[in-house]
Design an enzyme around this catalytic site. Sequence first.
Site, short mmCIF file in Angstrom:
data_model
loop_
_atom_site.label_atom_id
_atom_site.label_comp_id
_atom_site.label_asym_id
_atom_site.label_seq_id
_atom_site.Cartn_x
_atom_site.Cartn_y
_atom_site.Cartn_z
N GLY A 26 -19.17 19.16 31.90
CA GLY A 26 -18.89 18.69 33.28
C GLY A 26 -19.69 18.33 34.33
N TYR A 155 -14.04 31.50 45.51
CA TYR A 155 -12.47 32.99 45.37
C TYR A 155 -14.11 34.33 45.47
CZ TYR A 155 -13.55 32.70 39.91
OH TYR A 155 -13.56 32.26 38.38
N PRO A 198 -10.24 23.08 42.36
CA PRO A 198 -10.31 22.41 41.31
C PRO A 198 -11.08 20.87 40.83
CG PRO A 198 -8.85 23.11 42.28
CD PRO A 198 -9.26 22.93 43.36
N ARG A 207 -10.69 27.28 29.29
CA ARG A 207 -10.30 28.66 29.58
C ARG A 207 -9.90 28.91 30.71
NH1 ARG A 207 -16.04 26.69 27.94
NH2 ARG A 207 -16.84 27.26 25.72
C1 HXC Z 1 -10.95 38.46 26.49
C2 HXC Z 1 -12.81 36.98 25.32
C3 HXC Z 1 -11.96 36.06 25.84
C4 HXC Z 1 -11.04 36.42 26.06
C5 HXC Z 1 -14.45 36.08 25.49
N1 HXC Z 1 -13.70 37.87 25.76
N2 HXC Z 1 -13.19 35.39 25.67
N3 HXC Z 1 -12.01 38.81 26.00
N4 HXC Z 1 -10.98 37.18 26.63
N5 HXC Z 1 -10.29 34.75 26.53
C6 HXC Z 1 -14.94 38.27 25.17
C7 HXC Z 1 -14.85 38.21 23.48
O1 HXC Z 1 -14.05 38.97 22.32
C8 HXC Z 1 -16.53 39.79 23.80
O2 HXC Z 1 -15.66 41.03 23.24
C9 HXC Z 1 -17.12 38.83 24.88
O3 HXC Z 1 -15.80 38.54 25.62
C10 HXC Z 1 -18.32 37.88 24.47
O4 HXC Z 1 -17.32 36.74 23.80
P1 HXC Z 1 -18.73 36.29 22.91
O5 HXC Z 1 -17.39 34.83 22.39
O6 HXC Z 1 -19.14 36.56 22.10
O7 HXC Z 1 -19.82 35.65 23.99
P2 HXC Z 1 -20.90 34.11 24.40
O8 HXC Z 1 -21.09 33.21 22.50
O9 HXC Z 1 -21.90 34.23 24.83
O10 HXC Z 1 -19.66 33.26 25.21
C11 HXC Z 1 -19.33 33.32 26.44
C12 HXC Z 1 -18.14 33.12 26.64
C13 HXC Z 1 -17.54 31.71 26.71
C14 HXC Z 1 -17.66 32.72 28.48
C15 HXC Z 1 -16.94 33.64 26.48
O11 HXC Z 1 -16.69 31.32 27.14
C16 HXC Z 1 -18.74 30.49 27.00
O12 HXC Z 1 -19.88 29.99 26.48
N6 HXC Z 1 -18.37 29.96 27.76
C17 HXC Z 1 -19.48 28.94 28.57
C18 HXC Z 1 -18.50 27.60 28.86
C19 HXC Z 1 -17.05 28.20 30.50
O13 HXC Z 1 -17.47 29.50 30.31
N7 HXC Z 1 -17.76 26.62 30.95
C20 HXC Z 1 -15.86 27.55 31.92
C21 HXC Z 1 -16.70 27.38 33.45
S1 HXC Z 1 -15.69 27.15 34.70
P3 HXC Z 1 -17.38 41.61 23.00
O14 HXC Z 1 -16.14 43.12 22.88
O15 HXC Z 1 -17.05 41.71 21.17
O16 HXC Z 1 -18.88 41.61 23.04
C22 HXC Z 1 -15.59 28.53 35.67
C23 HXC Z 1 -14.24 27.89 36.64
C24 HXC Z 1 -14.75 28.87 38.35
O17 HXC Z 1 -16.55 29.47 36.35
C25 HXC Z 1 -13.33 27.89 39.04
C26 HXC Z 1 -12.48 27.94 38.54
C27 HXC Z 1 -11.14 27.20 39.82
P1 NAP Z 2 -18.77 23.38 32.07
O1 NAP Z 2 -19.05 22.10 30.92
O2 NAP Z 2 -18.17 24.27 30.28
O3 NAP Z 2 -20.24 24.21 32.25
C1 NAP Z 2 -20.50 24.98 32.27
C2 NAP Z 2 -22.27 25.08 31.77
O4 NAP Z 2 -23.13 26.53 31.85
C3 NAP Z 2 -22.15 24.10 29.83
O5 NAP Z 2 -23.01 23.19 29.81
C4 NAP Z 2 -22.48 25.61 29.60
O6 NAP Z 2 -23.58 25.00 27.62
C5 NAP Z 2 -23.53 26.24 30.03
N1 NAP Z 2 -23.94 27.57 29.98
C6 NAP Z 2 -22.68 28.41 29.58
N2 NAP Z 2 -23.70 29.42 29.80
C7 NAP Z 2 -24.93 29.59 29.61
C8 NAP Z 2 -26.34 30.31 29.38
N3 NAP Z 2 -26.03 31.63 29.01
N4 NAP Z 2 -27.55 30.17 29.82
C9 NAP Z 2 -27.63 28.36 29.78
N5 NAP Z 2 -26.13 27.80 29.92
C10 NAP Z 2 -25.10 28.25 29.63
O7 NAP Z 2 -18.10 23.54 33.07
P2 NAP Z 2 -18.14 22.92 34.51
O8 NAP Z 2 -16.69 23.10 34.68
O9 NAP Z 2 -18.58 22.16 34.47
O10 NAP Z 2 -18.43 24.42 35.21
C11 NAP Z 2 -19.57 24.46 35.67
C12 NAP Z 2 -19.62 24.94 37.45
O11 NAP Z 2 -19.22 24.85 37.91
C13 NAP Z 2 -19.87 26.35 36.86
O12 NAP Z 2 -20.51 27.22 37.69
C14 NAP Z 2 -18.63 26.73 37.35
O13 NAP Z 2 -18.04 27.68 37.68
C15 NAP Z 2 -18.23 25.63 38.48
N6 NAP Z 2 -17.02 26.07 39.24
C16 NAP Z 2 -16.32 24.81 38.55
C17 NAP Z 2 -15.28 24.21 38.62
C18 NAP Z 2 -14.04 23.69 38.51
O14 NAP Z 2 -12.92 23.13 38.34
N7 NAP Z 2 -13.99 23.18 37.16
C19 NAP Z 2 -14.86 25.30 40.39
C20 NAP Z 2 -15.08 25.62 40.95
C21 NAP Z 2 -16.58 26.70 40.43
P3 NAP Z 2 -24.02 26.03 26.45
O15 NAP Z 2 -22.29 26.23 26.11
O16 NAP Z 2 -24.31 24.52 25.78
O17 NAP Z 2 -24.93 26.64 27.17
#
Ligand code: HXC
Ligand code: NAP
Length: 292
Positions: A26, A155, A198, A207
């Site tokens: 990303g 936010y 965005p 997600r």
């Molecule tokens: C409800 C959920 C859920 C969902 C997970 N959980 N997804 N609950 N709705 N959609 C719950 C699980 O059931 C679990 O609960 C707990 O959350 C932890 O989930 P795990 O899968 O065990 O955790 P983990 O493997 O550590 O993964 C973390 C994660 C996953 C955040 C849930 O999505 C992830 O790895 N994300 C990394 C990348 C990411 O999120 N990228 C987007 C960033 S975008 P229990 O009760 O079993 O513990 C961003 C943009 C912001 O930030 C602004 C946009 C405009």
């Molecule tokens: P993304 O590709 O999902 O990036 C999130 C990264 O965080 C992944 O590379 C993930 O890698 C890493 N990560 C998650 N959990 C981690 C952990 N416990 N330890 C280390 N690394 C971890 O999404 P993105 O859109 O590029 O987001 C990047 C940043 O931009 C984030 O801070 C997000 O909040 C911000 N942001 C994004 C948007 C948007 O529109 N895309 C808007 C506002 C802000 P692994 O899963 O391999 O660990």
Amino acid sequence: MKYTEGMLQNDALKDKVIIVTGGGSGLGKAMSRYFLTLGAKVVITSRNLEKLKATALELEQLTGGTVLPLQCDVRVWSEVEQMQKDSLEAFGRIDVLLNNAAGNFISPTERLTHSAFDSILDIVLKGTKNCTLALGKYWIDNKIPGTVLNIVTTYAWTGSSYVVPSACAKAGVLAMTRSLAVEWAKYNIRFNAIAPGPFPTKGAWERLLPGDLAEKFDMRKKVPLRRVGEHQELANLAAYLVSDYSAYMNGEVVTLDGGEWLQGAGQFNMLEELPSEMWDMLEAMVKAKKNG
Ligand code: HXC
Ligand code: NAP
């Protein structure tokens, strides 16, 4: 000149060593790519080493730069310490920390388990704290100037329904940015943040807009400029903020969202929808009241 092109001169980050958390995908990957083009050496970290290795290879081939992929879960202090040690062993020093790693998903808050809430706080707030504290101690102990760039969201200050753990965590990161910008300025450590609107990425879109939500809620319509962000636009701003060109900028959060959050905030912004014939009618009605 286009906004999809690189902005800074080619050696703007020459020999800087930059750690990008979440650099394997990303926006982290896009920013890393541009830093490499500008002469930096980049450490990309995340939980998934295979993904990081593939990204490192791709970025090295694209830019001719040097990338070190390191597995590091930012939630775990010992892994952050190890990542810092390995980076220093490879490059001899670290100049910049980009706290980009994040976790997020949409959910009505009452459906969350306590540990689901924690999982987001732990990645975003605790992870940023771990990396910042580790790097800060290293810079302070060794009298090395440092630069921290944190990726937040708009936010962080407005709050948002359905992403409450993320909103709480990003607000905390913003508070950390502003607090340490002042406290650690005496050590020559600068802190700034970017609040992107965005910018489509697989990680965020899967997600935050799963299923047909992306079509149902066209993100472009939320933005006055009627488009989403281009990764290079964010990379340009990030490169400026980690470069010496921004040496006097400290404690700032720069919004890069095409006006999105203000469109949501302005009380009468809904009037944008009115056609111009209706404005003729409304103007006549209001003027008639005044004269009567
Ligand atoms: C409800 C959920 C859920 C969902 C997970 N959980 N997804 N609950 N709705 N959609 C719950 C699980 O059931 C679990 O609960 C707990 O959350 C932890 O989930 P795990 O899968 O065990 O955790 P983990 O493997 O550590 O993964 C973390 C994660 C996953 C955040 C849930 O999505 C992830 O790895 N994300 C990394 C990348 C990411 O999120 N990228 C987007 C960033 S975008 P229990 O009760 O079993 O513990 C961003 C943009 C912001 O930030 C602004 C946009 C405009
Ligand atoms: P993304 O590709 O999902 O990036 C999130 C990264 O965080 C992944 O590379 C993930 O890698 C890493 N990560 C998650 N959990 C981690 C952990 N416990 N330890 C280390 N690394 C971890 O999404 P993105 O859109 O590029 O987001 C990047 C940043 O931009 C984030 O801070 C997000 O909040 C911000 N942001 C994004 C948007 C948007 O529109 N895309 C808007 C506002 C802000 P692994 O899963 O391999 O660990």
